[in-house]
Design a protein around this motif. Structure first.
Motif, PDB file in Angstrom:
ATOM      1  N   SER A  25       0.821  -1.210   0.000  1.00 10.83           N
ATOM      2  CA  SER A  25       0.000   0.000   0.000  1.00 10.83           C
ATOM      3  C   SER A  25       0.861   1.268   0.000  1.00 10.83           C
ATOM      4  CB  SER A  25      -0.942   0.015   1.204  1.00 10.83           C
ATOM      5  OG  SER A  25      -0.206   0.201   2.385  1.00 10.83           O
ATOM      6  N   ALA A  26       0.299   2.336  -0.515  1.00 12.04           N
ATOM      7  CA  ALA A  26       1.016   3.607  -0.599  1.00 12.04           C
ATOM      8  C   ALA A  26       1.403   4.159   0.775  1.00 12.04           C
ATOM      9  CB  ALA A  26       0.190   4.628  -1.384  1.00 12.04           C
ATOM     10  N   PRO A  27       0.523   4.102   1.796  1.00 10.63           N
ATOM     11  CA  PRO A  27       0.940   4.613   3.109  1.00 10.63           C
ATOM     12  C   PRO A  27       2.133   3.861   3.703  1.00 10.63           C
ATOM     13  CG  PRO A  27      -1.437   4.392   3.036  1.00 10.63           C
ATOM     14  CD  PRO A  27      -0.896   3.756   1.791  1.00 10.63           C
ATOM     15  N   ILE A  28       2.192   2.559   3.496  1.00  7.56           N
ATOM     16  CA  ILE A  28       3.330   1.772   3.999  1.00  7.56           C
ATOM     17  C   ILE A  28       4.596   2.158   3.251  1.00  7.56           C
ATOM     18  CG2 ILE A  28       4.281  -0.545   4.305  1.00  7.56           C
ATOM     19  CD1 ILE A  28       1.984   0.103   6.218  1.00  7.56           C
ATOM     20  N   LYS A  29       4.482   2.367   1.948  1.00  5.47           N
ATOM     21  CA  LYS A  29       5.646   2.789   1.161  1.00  5.47           C
ATOM     22  C   LYS A  29       6.163   4.139   1.635  1.00  5.47           C
ATOM     23  CE  LYS A  29       4.471   0.158  -2.955  1.00  5.47           C
ATOM     24  NZ  LYS A  29       4.077   0.171  -4.350  1.00  5.47           N
ATOM     25  N   ARG A  30       5.252   5.060   1.985  1.00  7.66           N
ATOM     26  CA  ARG A  30       5.671   6.361   2.524  1.00  7.66           C
ATOM     27  C   ARG A  30       6.366   6.197   3.869  1.00  7.66           C
ATOM     28  NH1 ARG A  30       0.778   8.187   0.263  1.00  7.66           N
ATOM     29  NH2 ARG A  30      -0.313   7.901   2.239  1.00  7.66           N
ATOM     30  N   MET A  31       5.836   5.316   4.701  1.00  6.45           N
ATOM     31  CA  MET A  31       6.466   5.081   6.004  1.00  6.45           C
ATOM     32  C   MET A  31       7.864   4.492   5.840  1.00  6.45           C
ATOM     33  SD  MET A  31       3.217   3.638   8.136  1.00  6.45           S
ATOM     34  CE  MET A  31       3.881   3.777   9.780  1.00  6.45           C
ATOM     35  N   ILE A  32       8.030   3.613   4.862  1.00  5.92           N
ATOM     36  CA  ILE A  32       9.351   3.030   4.588  1.00  5.92           C
ATOM     37  C   ILE A  32      10.317   4.123   4.150  1.00  5.92           C
ATOM     38  CG2 ILE A  32      10.632   1.508   3.020  1.00  5.92           C
ATOM     39  CD1 ILE A  32       8.134  -0.342   3.062  1.00  5.92           C
ATOM     40  N   GLN A  33       9.871   5.009   3.258  1.00  8.04           N
ATOM     41  CA  GLN A  33      10.739   6.085   2.785  1.00  8.04           C
ATOM     42  C   GLN A  33      11.092   7.045   3.917  1.00  8.04           C
ATOM     43  OE1 GLN A  33      12.210   6.234  -0.272  1.00  8.04           O
ATOM     44  NE2 GLN A  33      13.379   7.846   0.715  1.00  8.04           N
ATOM     45  N   ASP A  34      10.137   7.354   4.774  1.00 12.12           N
ATOM     46  CA  ASP A  34      10.408   8.232   5.922  1.00 12.12           C
ATOM     47  C   ASP A  34      11.439   7.596   6.852  1.00 12.12           C
ATOM     48  OD1 ASP A  34       8.622  10.089   4.944  1.00 12.12           O
ATOM     49  OD2 ASP A  34       6.988   9.521   6.319  1.00 12.12           O
ATOM     50  N   ALA A  35      11.304   6.295   7.097  1.00  9.94           N
ATOM     51  CA  ALA A  35      12.258   5.592   7.950  1.00  9.94           C
ATOM     52  C   ALA A  35      13.640   5.574   7.317  1.00  9.94           C
ATOM     53  CB  ALA A  35      11.777   4.172   8.223  1.00  9.94           C
ATOM     54  N   ARG A  36      13.691   5.412   5.999  1.00  8.55           N
ATOM     55  CA  ARG A  36      14.974   5.429   5.287  1.00  8.55           C
ATOM     56  C   ARG A  36      15.642   6.797   5.454  1.00  8.55           C
ATOM     57  NH1 ARG A  36      13.575   3.226   0.535  1.00  8.55           N
ATOM     58  NH2 ARG A  36      14.511   1.237   1.051  1.00  8.55           N
ATOM     59  N   ASP A  37      14.863   7.869   5.326  1.00  9.88           N
ATOM     60  CA  ASP A  37      15.402   9.223   5.467  1.00  9.88           C
ATOM     61  C   ASP A  37      15.907   9.496   6.885  1.00  9.88           C
ATOM     62  OD1 ASP A  37      14.736   9.601   2.813  1.00  9.88           O
ATOM     63  OD2 ASP A  37      12.883  10.707   3.251  1.00  9.88           O
ATOM     64  N   LYS A  38      15.228   8.923   7.888  1.00  8.15           N
ATOM     65  CA  LYS A  38      15.601   9.130   9.296  1.00  8.15           C
ATOM     66  C   LYS A  38      16.690   8.172   9.774  1.00  8.15           C
ATOM     67  CE  LYS A  38      11.011  10.654  10.661  1.00  8.15           C
ATOM     68  NZ  LYS A  38       9.804  10.298  11.432  1.00  8.15           N
ATOM     69  N   GLY A  39      17.058   7.191   8.941  1.00  9.73           N
ATOM     70  CA  GLY A  39      18.059   6.210   9.346  1.00  9.73           C
ATOM     71  C   GLY A  39      17.495   5.135  10.251  1.00  9.73           C
ATOM     72  N   LYS A  40      16.196   4.906  10.196  1.00 14.96           N
ATOM     73  CA  LYS A  40      15.531   3.913  11.041  1.00 14.96           C
ATOM     74  C   LYS A  40      15.079   2.688  10.251  1.00 14.96           C
ATOM     75  CE  LYS A  40      14.780   6.195  15.094  1.00 14.96           C
ATOM     76  NZ  LYS A  40      14.677   5.635  16.425  1.00 14.96           N
ATOM     77  N   LEU A  41      15.553   2.538   9.019  1.00 17.54           N
ATOM     78  CA  LEU A  41      15.166   1.401   8.179  1.00 17.54           C
ATOM     79  C   LEU A  41      16.269   0.352   8.195  1.00 17.54           C
ATOM     80  CD1 LEU A  41      13.030   0.338   6.108  1.00 17.54           C
ATOM     81  CD2 LEU A  41      14.560   1.210   4.355  1.00 17.54           C
TER      82      LEU A  41
END
Length: 83
Positions: A25-41
């Motif tokens: 889903s698009a919201p999960i993809k956004r959460m993944i990208q946000d985590a990647r940007d914050k270094g939490k992925l």
């Protein structure tokens, strides 16, 4: 502390997992990208397609190549072993 195998020899503390979902889903993809940007992925898929997204209580997001159903069944087995 019980460890859960999420594929390719990677282990996660089972008591820290909040949820396991599909990454479609698009919201999960956004959460993944946000985590990647914050270094939490944490990408534990070893270059394969991510089929499960694991959310932890420390706000880390873990990508796994295993299906969410597989991760859930392994988590259920861990919980049954504790009882």
């Amino acid at each position: 502390m019980k460890l859960l195998n999420i594929g390719f020899g990677n282990l996660v503390a089972a008591n820290r997992i909040v949820s396991v979902v599909s990454p479609d889903s698009a919201p999960i993809k956004r959460m993944i990208q946000d985590a990647r940007d914050k270094g939490k992925l944490i990408d534990a898929s070893f270059g394969r397609k991510s089929r499960a997204v694991i959310f932890t209580d420390s706000d880390h997001i873990i990508l796994s190549a295993l299906a969410p159903e597989t991760v859930n069944s392994r988590l259920s087995e861990e919980e049954k072993a504790d009882e």
